[in-house]
Scaffold this motif. Structure first.
Motif, PDB file in Angstrom:
ATOM      1  N   ARG A 205     125.388 -30.159 -15.285  1.00 17.85           N
ATOM      2  CA  ARG A 205     126.491 -31.092 -15.543  1.00 17.85           C
ATOM      3  C   ARG A 205     128.046 -30.466 -15.140  1.00 17.85           C
ATOM      4  NH1 ARG A 205     128.655 -33.251 -20.846  1.00 17.85           N
ATOM      5  NH2 ARG A 205     129.630 -35.068 -20.160  1.00 17.85           N
ATOM      6  N   LEU A 206     128.445 -29.201 -14.986  1.00 23.04           N
ATOM      7  CA  LEU A 206     129.612 -28.941 -14.314  1.00 23.04           C
ATOM      8  C   LEU A 206     129.586 -29.050 -12.916  1.00 23.04           C
ATOM      9  CD1 LEU A 206     130.109 -25.413 -16.089  1.00 23.04           C
ATOM     10  CD2 LEU A 206     130.868 -27.568 -16.904  1.00 23.04           C
ATOM     11  N   ALA A 207     128.462 -28.875 -12.256  1.00 27.19           N
ATOM     12  CA  ALA A 207     128.433 -29.312 -10.768  1.00 27.19           C
ATOM     13  C   ALA A 207     128.498 -30.543 -10.484  1.00 27.19           C
ATOM     14  CB  ALA A 207     127.014 -28.604 -10.146  1.00 27.19           C
ATOM     15  N   LYS A 208     127.885 -31.616 -11.299  1.00 29.23           N
ATOM     16  CA  LYS A 208     127.769 -32.964 -11.033  1.00 29.23           C
ATOM     17  C   LYS A 208     129.364 -33.400 -11.256  1.00 29.23           C
ATOM     18  CE  LYS A 208     123.387 -34.388 -11.715  1.00 29.23           C
ATOM     19  NZ  LYS A 208     122.069 -34.723 -12.703  1.00 29.23           N
ATOM     20  N   LEU A 209     129.915 -32.826 -12.374  1.00 28.58           N
ATOM     21  CA  LEU A 209     131.247 -33.403 -12.624  1.00 28.58           C
ATOM     22  C   LEU A 209     132.336 -33.173 -11.814  1.00 28.58           C
ATOM     23  CD1 LEU A 209     131.744 -32.879 -16.594  1.00 28.58           C
ATOM     24  CD2 LEU A 209     131.928 -35.030 -15.403  1.00 28.58           C
ATOM     25  N   ALA A 210     132.000 -31.774 -10.928  1.00 32.92           N
ATOM     26  CA  ALA A 210     133.162 -31.186 -10.235  1.00 32.92           C
ATOM     27  C   ALA A 210     132.792 -31.969  -8.835  1.00 32.92           C
ATOM     28  CB  ALA A 210     132.974 -29.791  -9.996  1.00 32.92           C
ATOM     29  N   ALA A 211     131.647 -32.277  -8.531  1.00 32.10           N
ATOM     30  CA  ALA A 211     131.385 -33.067  -7.354  1.00 32.10           C
ATOM     31  C   ALA A 211     132.149 -34.760  -7.392  1.00 32.10           C
ATOM     32  CB  ALA A 211     129.867 -33.469  -7.060  1.00 32.10           C
ATOM     33  N   LYS A 212     132.010 -35.285  -8.622  1.00 35.02           N
ATOM     34  CA  LYS A 212     132.527 -36.330  -8.882  1.00 35.02           C
ATOM     35  C   LYS A 212     134.261 -36.480  -8.632  1.00 35.02           C
ATOM     36  CE  LYS A 212     129.399 -38.759 -12.079  1.00 35.02           C
ATOM     37  NZ  LYS A 212     129.242 -39.301 -13.484  1.00 35.02           N
ATOM     38  N   MET A 213     134.709 -35.321  -9.122  1.00 29.70           N
ATOM     39  CA  MET A 213     136.092 -35.234  -9.139  1.00 29.70           C
ATOM     40  C   MET A 213     136.677 -34.949  -7.600  1.00 29.70           C
ATOM     41  SD  MET A 213     136.956 -33.329 -12.919  1.00 29.70           S
ATOM     42  CE  MET A 213     138.763 -33.470 -12.748  1.00 29.70           C
TER      43      MET A 213
END
Ligand SMILES: Cc1cc2nc3c(=O)[nH]c(=O)nc-3n(C[C@H](O)[C@H](O)[C@H](O)COP(=O)(O)O)c2cc1C
Length: 216
Positions: A205-213
């Motif tokens: 989840r953290l990696a996906k959110l960071a990628a979106k940002m």
């Protein structure tokens, strides 16, 4: 060959040798200004850092890293909290913080270390993605309180926080937890597969959110 023709030739060679470095410099400058290909998404860096005396929280940290590995272009770095540098914090797009639960809260040593990241090191945490994980011997024992304390540290440091995400049989997102936790005491020793799965979901989840940002 006449004397004149010889000196003209020599002059041309000297001129070519003089101009060669200028040509190379221009080519290098053009190289530097070439924009990255639009098809290459940026690397997302996830720092997973933990305090652990007897190894339980360290195992959960490795589980978080496995979840990061599921996300393309995401790279996980796992570091003990005592080894973290200002550079590793500053360069991270997302940070997962973990520690055991001591007396219903985070261990004092953990608090001393993380307080310095802001207070002494002046790390800029704004809009980094954050998540938390803990282990505790008890069935309840204060684990959720530890997770919330770690998240409060992040919120106060201007981070955006998230927990592991779960889907139903159809793949629809149905709920999220505040963080990942494992019970390690005599009633349920070690880290179970379900607890490792929660840790991996946190990392993912953290990696996906960071990628979106990063893509904004
Ligand atoms: C000083 C101390 C206090 C502890 N307090 C709690 C507690 O309040 N609740 C709990 O569930 N476990 C408590 N534990 C157990 C640890 O949280 C548990 O063993 C944990 O998994 C250890 O993590 P580590 O192996 O990463 O060091 C305590 C352990 C110690 C040493």
């Amino acid at each position: 060959m006449t004397h004149d023709a010889l000196s003209t030739r020599a002059f041309r060679w000297m001129l070519a040798l003089l101009l060669l470095p200028c040509g190379l410099a221009t080519a290098a400058a053009q190289d530097r200004t070439t924009p990255p290909k639009a098809s290459e998404p940026p690397t997302v860096r996830v720092l997973i850092t933990y305090y652990s005396r007897t190894g339980n929280t360290e195992q959960l940290a490795r589980g978080v890293a496995r979840g990061v590995g599921r996300v393309p272009h995401a790279v996980a770095t796992v570091q003990r909290v005592e080894e973290v540098t200002k550079e590793s914090l500053q360069s991270a797009d997302a940070i997962a913080l973990g520690c055991p639960t001591y007396f219903g809260n985070i261990p004092g040593k953990m608090k001393i270390v993380i307080d310095d990241w802001n207070w002494k090191w002046k790390v800029n945490f704004t809009d980094k993605v954050g998540g938390a994980f803990t282990t505790g011997a008890g069935q309840v024992g204060g684990k959720e309180f530890t997770v919330i304390s770690l998240l409060m540290f992040m919120i106060n440091n201007r981070m955006v926080v998230a927990g592991p995400l779960y889907q139903d049989a159809e793949g629809e997102d149905i709920w999220a937890e505040a963080g990942a936790a494992a019970m390690t005491g005599p009633l349920d020793p070690g880290i179970s597969a379900a607890e490792l799965d929660a840790a991996a979901r946190l990392g993912e989840r953290l990696a996906k959110l960071a990628a979106k940002m990063r893509s904004e």
